[in-house]
Enzyme design. Structure first.
Site, PDB file in Angstrom:
ATOM      1  N   HIS A   1     -10.570   2.076   0.131  1.00 35.27           N
ATOM      2  CA  HIS A   1     -10.680   1.762   1.553  1.00 35.27           C
ATOM      3  C   HIS A   1     -11.470   0.464   1.673  1.00 35.27           C
ATOM      4  O   HIS A   1     -12.462   0.369   2.395  1.00 35.27           O
ATOM      5  CB  HIS A   1     -11.343   2.915   2.319  1.00 35.27           C
TER       6      HIS A   1
ATOM      7  N   HIS B   1       0.821  -1.216   0.000  1.00 34.19           N
ATOM      8  CA  HIS B   1       0.000   0.000   0.000  1.00 34.19           C
ATOM      9  C   HIS B   1       0.852   1.261   0.000  1.00 34.19           C
ATOM     10  O   HIS B   1       0.459   2.274  -0.570  1.00 34.19           O
ATOM     11  CB  HIS B   1      -0.917  -0.022   1.223  1.00 34.19           C
TER      12      HIS B   1
END
Length: 747
Positions: A94, A47
């Site tokens: 998300h 990420h």
């Protein structure tokens, strides 16, 4: 708190491989502290470091066009729109936080992407989203629960913050049942001279933490950067991040005022990995370092460790470097807005970020070894074409039974959750706050006026994961082309894209093949349409033990309308207007990957639709030309459900004044293949009869096909053998999701 002994066994629980742990030992020349191990684990996660994706991402066109900064240089993309103004926009995922706690997961996703925008000095003017869930029609109450609360989280944060949520897309498929996708996009406007950069420079300049206090939010999730928890043990699942949109609104105003005061050297949002990410990335940007003392970090919980303070993902926080001697200006601004503004360190010559806590140095690492583009690890994974493609493409559509009731088929498609109007969702959003939204949700793209100018921005998110599953290369191209076509239908010139690349585990060769091919398709389409990539997000590990999600490279497209009065909407306007098909009028009748094939026959087979980039390019130019000339009354893309659904939607999108039609589509194949094929590069337009010659002339000069297919008028949708009263079609199109969701939703 006694920290465990640092060794490779511990590093494995942090998600680090043996070679990565050995690399840390080599960089530091010693065994890392527990806090340093946490810092490297999060910064070297996918990420933050994009270690398995960056080499492929670099193949995308990341400069050119109207871009003011190359992709990845700042918190968000920045594109010139003239008159000394720029548009900042970005999309991020998300996903895993939303699967754990859907309301706060979605809400904090919105908050984070808004901070990326206003950290650059841009005032947010719109929010968008792209959502994927499992089926909501098969009695799975867990999926309905996730859907309901994700939507509430998006609306709750955006509505309270005061930004209109204007556009998006939602798909339902069982591949997303265990791993919903929640992608949030934000768009803002900034003057060229008021752009803030995410950098730390100027030895001795003070470093401030501003905004909310720090708690233990998301700390375990930070270890796996929120998006890799499917690979983590249960003990590493994240504590929930909790957003506060009212504090975010204060932070917005304080941040913009601080930037305009001229004292800011650099500013960055504390998103994934919190203080760790912002200190290291800002330092590495210009080769500086920082000395940080965690004793000064405002904490809302007692006895937090250095590890917890460094990796906390508490929301509504920024790291700001201020010009030395101007600290009081910053403090005064944040005091006025009742927010923390505390100096926690200084900029150093570098290259290290040194972290102290309770009279002890707990971490000292070279900033450049942590970051994307620096010395973080970079990998190329094994790639192999999935075996399933051969089986799925070996499909004879002629073996299917032809429908006996075409009215029923069209009504089924208009009511299926993937096509039906998403008013149940967007009516929960404030779409008009700030009073600039000129085209509301429900059409091809939203349009937001830029105050103080005659300009407007059109914006849309788009991706059909089913296409990418069947053909990653073509599916990637189609995602770009359809988003460009959507904004062009409003009359906007497509400017640039941001992308959110949602895939399974990159260590699986079949998944990596999907990723590489989708990237290749996106790149080829962006080059042809001159829509460079401003940046975005990669989200891997979206899978459960049994299956991965459909590969879903979501595209966020922004386009510019120079004269907002020339905006075109999607719905039929006037009785007697001519209806025409432009673009690809000799379309394929393949139904591979179509909603018709899935909805009516329960199959996901065949190949993704063919796409001709030159034809798409000419169609987009034609749509812009028709809008500028003011000769058409509507334009609507033919996409999911094919031309039959596009015609019906053109009748229904203006719910206040629906219009019927009579349309004949030439049949050169079975009627179901003709009406429900999702052949690309086609748009339904309408115009008054006196404009016919001008419309035909523009289409001819700009290279798009043109074919008259019918007239606007009447109280029903008449399409070849189909005839459905408007009232019946409206009920199917507008009430389907609400009827499904009216049933009790349990956790």
């Amino acid at each position: 708190m006694n920290e465990p002994e640092v060794n490779f066994e511990l590093a494995k629980t942090f998600g680090l491989q043996q070679d990565e742990y050995d690399r840390i030992l080599s960089i530091l020349g010693r065994i890392p502290t527990y806090t340093e191990l946490g810092i490297y684990s999060v910064m070297w996660s996918e990420h933050c470091s994009y270690k398995n994706s960056i080499l492929e991402i670099k193949k995308l066109p990341r400069s050119g066009g109207r871009l003011l900064v190359a992709a990845g240089e700042e918190n968000a993309g920045l594109v010139d729109i003239g008159d000394g103004l720029a548009v900042a926009f970005k999309i991020e995922s998300h996903n895993h936080p939303s699967a754990v706690e859907p309301y706060q997961g979605a809400a904090t996703g919105v908050g984070g992407i808004l901070r990326d925008i206003f950290t650059m000095g841009a005032r947010p003017i719109a929010a968008l989203n792209s959502l994927r869930f499992g089926s909501i029609t098969n009695g799975n109450d867990r999926t309905k629960y996730l859907f309901k609360h994700v939507v509430q989280g998006i609306g709750g944060y955006g509505n309270c913050f005061g930004v209109p949520t204007v556009a998006g897309e939602i798909y339902f498929d069982e591949s997303y049942r265990d791993n919903p996708l929640v992608n949030a996009m934000a768009v803002g406007i900034v003057k060229h001279g008021e752009v803030a950069k995410a950098t730390a420079k100027g030895e001795g300049n003070p470093v401030f933490i501003v905004g909310s206090s720090t708690g233990r939010d998301g700390i375990h999730g930070a270890t796996f950067a929120s998006e890799e928890i499917s690979e983590a043990s249960e003990s590493k699942r994240p504590s929930v991040q909790v957003g506060d949109p009212f504090t975010e609104k204060l932070l917005l105003e304080a941040s913009l005022e601080l930037i305009q005061s001229g004292v800011v050297v650099g500013m960055q949002d504390m998103g994934a990995a919190g203080i760790t990410c912002s200190t290291s990335e800002m330092s590495a940007k210009d080769g500086a370092g920082m000395d940080i003392n965690l004793d000064f970090v405002p904490a809302r919980e007692e006895n937090m460790s250095a590890y917890e303070l460094m990796l906390s993902e508490s929301q509504e926080r920024m790291l700001v470097v201020i010009e030395k001697g101007k600290e009081d200006i910053a403090k005064e601004i944040f005091e006025k807005w009742d927010l923390n503004c505390v100096q926690i360190g200084t900029v150093t010559k570098g290259p290290n970020v040194k972290i102290s806590y309770r009279d002890k140095v707990v971490a000292e690492v070279p900033a450049n070894t942590l970051v994307l583009g620096g010395d973080a690890p970079v990998y190329v994974r094994e790639s192999r074409e999935p075996e399933y493609l051969k089986e799925l493409r070996n499909f004879d559509q002629n073996s299917l039974d032809e429908p006996s009731d075409y009215n029923k088929v069209l009504l089924d498609l208009l009511s299926t959750p993937n096509i039906t109007n998403k008013n149940w969702v967007y009516e929960q959003y404030d779409t008009q706050v700030r009073t600039n939204t000129t085209v509301m949700p429900g059409g091809d793209a939203a349009v937001v006026r830029i105050k103080g100018t005659n300009k407007a921005l059109a914006m849309k998110t788009d991706c059909n994961g089913r296409y990418v599953y069947l053909n990653p290369y073509k599916g990637g191209m189609i995602a770009v082309c359809e988003s460009a076509r959507n904004v062009a239908c409003t009359g906007a010139e497509p400017l640039a894209i941001t992308n959110c690349l949602n895939f399974g585990n990159p260590y699986k060769p079949e998944v990596y093949h999907q990723f590489r091919e989708a990237i290749r398709g996106i790149g080829d389409a962006c080059k042809k349409l001159d829509t460079p990539v401003t940046g975005g997000n990669v989200s891997f590990y979206n899978e459960s033990p049994d299956y991965a999600v459909y590969p879903t490279p979501t595209i966020g497209m922004v386009g510019l309308i120079e004269d907002v009065s020339k905006t075109v909407t999607s719905y039929f306007k006037n009785e007697g207007d001519i209806i025409a098909l432009i673009g690809n009028i000799d379309f394929s009748t393949s139904i591979g990957g179509s909603e018709y094939l899935s909805n009516q026959h329960g199959l996901v087979k065949g190949d993704a639709p063919e796409i001709d980039l030159e034809q798409e390019h000419l169609l987009i130019k034609t749509l812009i030309g028709l809008a500028k000339a003011g000769v058409i009354n509507s334009a609507h893309d033919s996409a999911d459900g094919g031309i039959a659904v596009a015609v019906a939607e053109s009748c229904l999108i203006n719910r206040n004044i629906p219009k019927g039609c009579t349309v004949i589509i030439k049949q050169h194949d079975r009627q179901d293949f003709v009406l429900f094929s999702e052949s690309q590069s086609r748009v339904i337009i309408s115009f008054s009869p006196e404009m016919e010659a001008k419309v035909m002339d523009i289409c001819q000069k700009l290279g798009s096909g043109f074919e008259k297919i019918g007239l606007v008028g009447g109280n029903s949708i008449k399409l070849n053998d189909i005839e459905i009263p408007l009232e019946t079609a409206e009920d199917a199109y507008y009430n389907s999701i609400s009827k499904i969701m009216e049933a009790e939703v349990i956790r």
